[in-house]
Design an enzyme around this catalytic site. Structure first.
Site, short mmCIF file in Angstrom:
data_model
loop_
_atom_site.label_atom_id
_atom_site.label_comp_id
_atom_site.label_asym_id
_atom_site.label_seq_id
_atom_site.Cartn_x
_atom_site.Cartn_y
_atom_site.Cartn_z
CE LYS A 186 -21.62 -7.68 4.59
NZ LYS A 186 -22.59 -7.17 3.58
CD GLU A 260 -8.56 -4.04 -3.71
OE1 GLU A 260 -8.63 -2.80 -3.72
OE2 GLU A 260 -9.23 -4.77 -4.44
CB CYS A 294 -10.76 -0.52 -5.93
SG CYS A 294 -10.27 -2.11 -6.57
CD GLU A 391 -12.54 4.85 -4.38
OE1 GLU A 391 -12.84 4.69 -3.19
OE2 GLU A 391 -12.04 3.95 -5.09
#
Lengths: 482, 307
Positions: A186, A260, A294, A391
């Site tokens: 997906k 991750e 990331c 983040e």
């Protein structure tokens, strides 16, 4: 003598190479199937907010069909093929991707907003390389783990993020297929198009039906996939918040899981560093892909004795960063992936100002339509400031200074994340000293954001677990029988 | 600029020079090389590059006749095309300065003379001084001196500094370009050091090479020198000129060099007061590309005069 104005003209990559369909269905069992609920969502080009296509929104029943197809393909076809035969398919896919690299690059840029030069020079070539790399392992799994007997897991459910749509697909599908698993993938809802193009490539490569299934949709589609009882393995790349939900959903099951997740990676410049190359490395670390990375080096730590020079050089360098139309070959920072993400970034920029940090943005003309954010530096940032802890996932860099190596080591590790770090110094001993103590899955020395299919990638702490890439990436898709 | 006489030991200065990373430099250059230059901006770049050329002849067989021909070309790059600039300067041996000055009288084109026992620099200091004086007395507007590479590599930085400072004094109003011959200097760290040293000793321009040794004006070397110029500018507000020489023979490479200047130093350097190309064959490729931009067609090399 007065200075010369010499401005580059727009140099637009042609979009003639791609044909985007008006509507995309789900790719299940080698065929395009309309979602049973007949619901679709819009895909938007973040560069100008134009409508690109209608995309099928998979619900639980559609997911179930995809899982059934993948299970059947695993039992009846894929698990019966030799590694060498699986390898042939992977090589074929890799070559087809190379042949269509221009098309894939333009599509990736239209759909996600990243600069064409990055999709052309980084995303697509690396994605191809992952298929080539894992194609080579398909018939050598016993040799890869000498003395161990390995077998495929079965059915892998994979959920990819919107920052590197095709590349993350390659990271996930290539090792899964090489190890003998079948896949239901997906893609993220804002960036489905290259995954759907990949489905066409699978058809063209003659990949047996059901080996790869692509189900598009929002988080609810992903949740239905994760919850499906017939899934053996889940691989997710995305936010830490969603990663935690997935981990909870897997409690009490024997689903193998790799995550991750997010990061707030430290980039550390010591006073003996090659300063100009370090500055360039900082630019690359935080502004690559609009900071939607990331492992972005979003926390810069500079030794106090050189901090003034480094900040001065960074500010000057920002003047020659081109922000704008991602299809322009000169664009360095393209469009922010979505309106929602732009709002998040802008909220953090306001927060940084509220927290008392000093903000710097170069003057640049942003396009009137579309989602854009200028490169942003924050100096005088405290370790306890939220902009230095959370983040942001955008082109925003926080800069702190430090005095000693012990101090910077503590500060760098003082984060719930641990994905990557950068160290800039001319002394090899310092590189080894720091890299062995930094709690990060990857430590780059005198460079940043370097990726290779042979090199494992993954995090510490809340940046996730499991490794993708290299031999480590194989073991995530195998069970070890003895 | 005037030499910085407050420094007595240049190893102190040079030890403060940040190291240079070769791989990082190459990555920076690769980014410049993917820049796409089209349309009017490309035409402007080509014209700019032409106006920055030091048209050069530095051969044992140079004669007044050859030099006069080159001086004519310097003024008339390609009379078939409109809107072309002249080159910035001609660059000759000291013995040819008088000839060039006469040929270029009443033009804005400068005459540059190589000096200090070009290209090897292996002559007694007294001889180097006479070499320079000869050029200056015959009217040279610019002096392109070579440094004593042997002394530099031996670590005798004070000698190299003194030599540059002494030649600078002899130059009077002529601008001094200091040639490093970077192909003999081994590493980018050395290039950064020698740039810093030459700027401190009074160089108005720093220049990569004589054109007699390969490699010459490579991108990493030029980037390193530009960085030294930027560092000096940031510290003092004083501009220093840059002249890559040797190996830049195509328009494409020349334009990439100009993009590098634009990004590393800024647009203030994008004129022939602060930037030069030392080249002999570059001009014609620039002219061919210029005509291509205007007409959409490549013309045969036969349509462009070689001298």
């Amino acid at each position: 003598m007065s200075s010369t104005n010499w401005n580059l003209e727009p140099s637009l990559e042609s979009t003639a190479v791609v044909q985007i369909k008006a509507q995309y269905e789900l790719f299940i069992n080698g065929q395009w199937q309309a979602p049973l609920s007949k619901t679709y969502f819009d895909s938007v080009n973040p560069a100008d907010e134009s409508h690109l296509a209608k995309i099928a929104w998979a619900q639980a029943q559609d997911i179930d069909l995809a899982v059934q197809a993948a299970r059947s393909a695993y039992e009846n076809v894929w698990s019966k093929l030799s590694g060498a035969e699986r390898g042939k398919y992977l090589f074929r896919i890799a070559r087809l991707m190379q042949e269509k690299s221009r098309e894939l690059a333009v599509l990736e840029t239209l759909d996600g907003g990243k600069p064409i030069k990055e999709s052309r020079d980084v995303d697509v070539p690396l994605a191809c390389n992952h298929f080539f790399y894992y194609a080579g392992w398909a018939d050598k799994l016993q040799e890869a783990f000498a003395g161990r007997e390995v077998a495929a897991l079965g059915l892998a459910a994979q959920i990819t993020p919107w920052n590197f749509p095709l590349l993350m697909l390659a990271w996930k599908i290539a090792p899964a297929l090489a190890c003998g698993n079948t896949v239901v993938l997906k893609p993220a809802e804002t960036t489905s198009l290259t995954a759907l193009k990949f489905a066409e490539i699978c058809q063209e490569a003659g990949l047996p039906a059901g080996v790869v299934n692509i189900v598009t949709g929002y988080g609810d589609s992903g949740a239905a996939l994760v919850a499906h009882p017939d899934v053996n393995k889940i691989a997710f790349t995305g936010s830490t918040a969603v990663g935690k939900q997935i981990q909870k959903a897997c409690i009490g099951t024997d689903k193998k899981l790799t995550l991750e997740l997010g990061g707030k990676s430290a980039n550390i410049i010591l006073e003996d560093a090659p300063i100009d190359q370090a500055v360039e490395g900082v630019i690359n670390a935080i502004f690559f892909n609009q900071g939607h990375v990331c492992c972005a080096g979003s926390r810069l730590y500079v030794q106090e004795s050189i901090a003034t020079r480094v900040i001065e050089k960074l500010k000057f360098r920002l003047q020659s960063i081109y922000v704008g139309n991602p299809l322009d070959k000169n664009t360095d920072i393209g469009a922010i992936n979505s309106k929602k993400q732009l709002e998040t970034i802008e909220r953090y920029i306001s927060l940084g100002v509220e927290e008392g940090a000093e903000m710097y943005q170069p003057s640049c003309h942003l396009p009137a339509k579309g989602y854009y954010c200028p490169p942003t530096l924050f100096t005088d940032v405290a370790q306890s400031a939220r902009i230095a802890q959370e983040e942001i996932f955008g082109p925003v860099l926080t800069i702190q200074t430090f005095r000693t190596i012990d101090e910077v080591l503590q500060k760098a590790n003082n984060s719930p994340y641990g994905l990557a770090a950068g160290v800039w110094t001319d002394k090899g001993a310092r590189i080894f000293g720091l890299s062995s103590q930094l709690q990060a899955g990857v430590v780059w020395a005198n460079t940043y954001n370097k990726f290779d299919p042979a090199s494992p990638f993954g995090g510490y702490k809340e940046s996730g677990f499991g490794r993708e890439g290299g031999l480590h990436g194989l073991s995530a898709y195998l069970k070890f029988i003895n | 600029m005037q030499p910085n006489t407050s420094l007595t030991d240049f190893s102190v200065l040079l030890n403060s020079v940040a190291p240079v990373d070769q791989i990082g430099s190459l990555e920076r250059i690769a980014k410049i090389q993917t820049r796409s230059l089209k349309g009017p901006a490309k035409l402007q770049g080509l014209r700019m590059a032409l106006s920055m050329i030091d048209l050069t002849t530095l051969e044992g067989k140079d004669t007044p006749g050859k030099v006069r021909q080159m001086c004519y070309k310097a003024q008339h790059l390609h009379d078939q095309a409109d809107g072309l600039p002249t080159v910035a300067a001609v660059c000759v041996f000291p013995t040819m300065v008088g000839v060039a000055k006469a040929a270029l009288a009443h033009t804005a084109i400068k005459v540059a003379a190589v000096s200090t026992a070009f290209p090897a620099g292996q002559a007694p200091f007294e001889v180097k001084k006479l070499d320079t004086l000869h050029a200056v007395e015959h009217g040279a507007d610019e002096i392109d001196m070579v440094i004593s590479r042997g002394r530099f590599l031996a670590g005798d930085y004070n000698f190299v500094f003194d030599e540059i400072a002494a030649i600078k004094e002899l130059c009077g109003s002529a601008r001094l370009k200091v040639i490093f011959e970077t192909g003999e200097l081994d590493s980018l760290d050395q290039v950064k050091r020698v740039s810093t040293l030459a700027i401190a000793a009074g160089a108005d321009f720093i220049k990569t090479s004589t054109g007699k040794i390969q490699p010459a004006a490579t991108f990493p070397v030029v980037l390193t020198m530009l960085t030294a110029i930027k560092d000096h500018y940031d510290k003092t507000g004083q501009m220093i000129g840059m002249k890559p020489a040797g190996g830049i023979s195509s328009a494409k490479i020349a334009l990439q060099h100009l993009l590098l200047v634009k990004e590393v130093l800024g647009e203030a350097w994008l004129n022939n007061e602060w930037y030069r190309f030392g080249a002999s064959s570059l001009a014609n490729d620039l002219l061919m590309q210029y005509q291509k931009q205007l007409t959409g067609k490549y013309q045969s090399a036969s349509y462009f005069s070689i001298d």
